[in-house]
Design a protein around this motif. Structure first.
Motif, PDB file in Angstrom:
ATOM      1  N   ILE A   3      31.411  37.262  51.168  1.00  0.00           N
ATOM      2  CA  ILE A   3      32.431  38.090  50.511  1.00  0.00           C
ATOM      3  C   ILE A   3      33.713  37.288  50.305  1.00  0.00           C
ATOM      4  N   LEU A   4      34.123  36.557  51.329  1.00  0.00           N
ATOM      5  CA  LEU A   4      35.359  35.781  51.247  1.00  0.00           C
ATOM      6  C   LEU A   4      35.270  34.709  50.168  1.00  0.00           C
ATOM      7  N   LEU A   5      34.141  34.045  50.064  1.00  0.00           N
ATOM      8  CA  LEU A   5      33.976  33.002  49.047  1.00  0.00           C
ATOM      9  C   LEU A   5      34.092  33.577  47.644  1.00  0.00           C
ATOM     10  N   VAL A   6      33.428  34.698  47.402  1.00  0.00           N
ATOM     11  CA  VAL A   6      33.513  35.338  46.084  1.00  0.00           C
ATOM     12  C   VAL A   6      34.932  35.823  45.830  1.00  0.00           C
ATOM     13  N   ALA A  60      36.366  42.951  35.974  1.00  0.00           N
ATOM     14  CA  ALA A  60      37.457  41.972  35.926  1.00  0.00           C
ATOM     15  C   ALA A  60      36.920  40.562  36.151  1.00  0.00           C
ATOM     16  N   MET A  61      35.995  40.412  37.071  1.00  0.00           N
ATOM     17  CA  MET A  61      35.386  39.099  37.332  1.00  0.00           C
ATOM     18  C   MET A  61      34.633  38.603  36.094  1.00  0.00           C
ATOM     19  N   GLY A  62      33.864  39.503  35.463  1.00  0.00           N
ATOM     20  CA  GLY A  62      33.135  39.122  34.257  1.00  0.00           C
ATOM     21  C   GLY A  62      34.069  38.731  33.129  1.00  0.00           C
ATOM     22  N   SER A  63      35.214  39.443  33.020  1.00  0.00           N
ATOM     23  CA  SER A  63      36.187  39.136  31.973  1.00  0.00           C
ATOM     24  C   SER A  63      36.841  37.773  32.198  1.00  0.00           C
ATOM     25  N   SER A  70      30.101  38.924  36.792  1.00  0.00           N
ATOM     26  CA  SER A  70      30.163  40.347  37.130  1.00  0.00           C
ATOM     27  C   SER A  70      29.099  40.712  38.163  1.00  0.00           C
ATOM     28  N   ASN A  71      27.887  40.204  37.959  1.00  0.00           N
ATOM     29  CA  ASN A  71      26.800  40.484  38.902  1.00  0.00           C
ATOM     30  C   ASN A  71      27.060  39.869  40.273  1.00  0.00           C
ATOM     31  N   LEU A  72      27.702  38.698  40.287  1.00  0.00           N
ATOM     32  CA  LEU A  72      28.050  38.069  41.561  1.00  0.00           C
ATOM     33  C   LEU A  72      28.998  38.957  42.359  1.00  0.00           C
ATOM     34  N   MET A  73      29.954  39.576  41.660  1.00  0.00           N
ATOM     35  CA  MET A  73      30.885  40.465  42.339  1.00  0.00           C
ATOM     36  C   MET A  73      30.182  41.735  42.826  1.00  0.00           C
ATOM     37  N   VAL A  74      29.203  42.215  42.070  1.00  0.00           N
ATOM     38  CA  VAL A  74      28.415  43.360  42.536  1.00  0.00           C
ATOM     39  C   VAL A  74      27.671  42.999  43.817  1.00  0.00           C
TER      40      VAL A  74
END
Length: 471
Positions: A176-179, A283-286, A294-298
């Motif tokens: 989580i911290l890395l992302v 926001a990550m995908g943007s 975006s999927n990584l953040m999910v």
């Protein structure tokens, strides 16, 4: 008669500093930051939302300071149960612990529903097999299966020992911290400050109302640092260090939420936020202009579900175990596994309740979570009062982590905890609904019944003997 103390095994001290920090921090950054960040920004504006979390975080820090001192002074399983017993007595101790157990159970139930919900964003339309409809929500078989499967997995992990659970907690929290670092760094370089407008919401109700609307989210989002005192007998650290790690976890959570809000507001403008159902992944995908981001953040959100779920399995089962060990709940819940040293029956109870949660669908779980939030702040209030009472009654009690201006901090913690509790009363922004009050009342009545049964079965003298031996 079988007594709760007939179990000879004891919990073992195996948790190191990193384990404890990951346990508490991971508990506080569950799934809520993924789904509620956009709501917070829309409610109070970008800077208003950050300010609300800082204000709320300061309130939690005040409460956390009382926990830190008491946890270092009385590093016993059950946390709140021990502090309130020493300061306030038998019945207040039960009420305090019973309230926090409701909060823990509500989070465990919430995560069992959050997991199948987030899977929908990775595998749309996977939910099939209509079972029934609750509060307008169609409960699907495959959706339930994911929630139940996750619940069983978490139960098994906790059954096989706190060391295994702590290792998983550290690995997943690190992910989580890395992302998060990737997200915040990307926002600082690629985000646009114009997207942060409005800085404060200028609605008819005013700036203050917007900030208050975000403040009511704080108790639920920050619950988790109190898991440290619950597992105090399993922490292998100097007692002073327990208080320091607890405070570090709270401060890190405040910084985390503030940075996530900042990064999201830099990445998405108000129109994009309004159209987004999951603002942080969007926001990550943007920022990276790629679906994988975006999927990584999910996936980071799923990791947050795991860390929160895991931590509250630990905290809830230890709170139940502590009550049973003191003769305030049935003796079987005080049983420890002879090899793994885990409170097996308490873990099984948590697992059973977590498994049935998905069958009630998403709307019903909102009621449980809100009722659990009230239980959490009531426990905070009991602990803050206990802190003040012990500072006055036992000023010379050894306190390895002793905070300065203790009476002032304790008084502020009492006032702030009481204020947070008032937010759930009728007429306030977070007032509980009739269904939520019914859940809280039902839980309270169940507690009264169990308390009376325990008094008749073991007697108050048993609890006094057991608790005083530990204290």
């Amino acid at each position: 008669m079988t007594t709760p103390s007939s179990e000879q095994d004891k919990l073992v001290r195996v948790l190191a500093r990193g384990d404890v920090l990951a346990l508490a921090f991971g508990a506080m950054i569950g799934w809520g930051w993924i789904v509620l960040t956009g709501t917070a920004i829309q409610s109070a504006g970008s800077v208003g939302a950050i300010l609300a979390f800082i204000i709320g975080g300061l309130a939690i820090i005040m409460v956390g300071l009382t926990y830190a001192e008491l946890a270092s002074a009385m590093p016993k399983v059950g946390g709140e149960h021990v502090y309130s017993y020493r300061a306030l007595g038998h019945l207040p101790s039960f009420l305090c612990t019973w309230a926090i157990i409701l909060g823990y159970l509500s989070v465990v139930a919430f995560e069992a529903v959050a997991l199948p919900t987030v899977i929908e964003h990775l595998a749309p339309n996977y939910a099939v097999g209509h079972l029934w409809t609750i509060a307008g929500w169609e409960v699907k078989a495959t959706w339930v299966a994911v929630g139940v499967g996750g619940s069983l997995a978490m139960m098994i992990i906790n059954y096989f020992g706190v060391t295994t659970a702590a290792l998983i907690q550290k690995v997943v929290t690190a992910m989580i911290l890395l992302v998060g670092v990737l997200f915040v760094t990307g926002a600082l370089f690629e985000g646009e400050t114009i997207n942060m407008m409005p800085l404060f919401t200028q609605a008819d109700t005013g700036v203050v109302a917007g900030i208050v609307a975000v403040l009511v989210m704080v108790p639920f989002l920050f619950v988790g640092f109190d898991v440290i005192p619950q597992a105090a007998e399993e922490i292998n650290l100097p007692y002073k260090a327990i208080g320091k790690v607890l405070m570090m976890s709270v401060i890190l959570a405040v910084v985390w939420y503030a940075l996530i809000i900042l990064a999201t507001s830099l990445a998405l403008n108000s129109t994009e936020l309004a159209a987004s159902s999951l603002s942080v992944p969007d926001a990550m995908g943007s920022l990276f202009n790629a679906p994988w981001a975006s999927n990584l953040m999910v996936l980071a959100g799923i990791a947050g579900i795991i860390t929160s779920w895991n931590a509250f399995y630990i905290g809830g089962s230890r709170a139940i175990y502590a009550l049973a060990k003191a003769g305030m709940l049935p003796a079987p819940f005080a049983k420890l596994h002879p090899r793994y040293k885990t409170p097996t029956n308490a873990i099984f109870l948590m697992g059973f309740l977590s498994c049935i949660a998905p069958f009630f669908g998403r709307p019903a779980l909102v009621w449980i979570v809100n009722a659990g939030g009230l239980g959490i702040v009531i426990a905070y209030l009991f602990v803050a009062i206990s802190f003040v009472v012990l500072r006055v009654r036992e000023p010379d009690m050894p306190r390895p982590f002793r905070i300065r201006h203790g009476k002032l901090c304790g008084t502020l913690a009492v006032v702030l905890s009481f204020g947070m509790a008032c937010l759930y009363l009728p007429g306030s922004p977070a007032a509980l609904s009739g269904a939520e009050w019914s859940i809280f009342a039902g839980w309270s009545l169940l507690g009264v019944g169990l308390y009376i049964h325990a008094l008749r079965t073991y007697g108050r003298a048993y609890s006094d003997q057991h608790m005083m031996a530990d204290l």
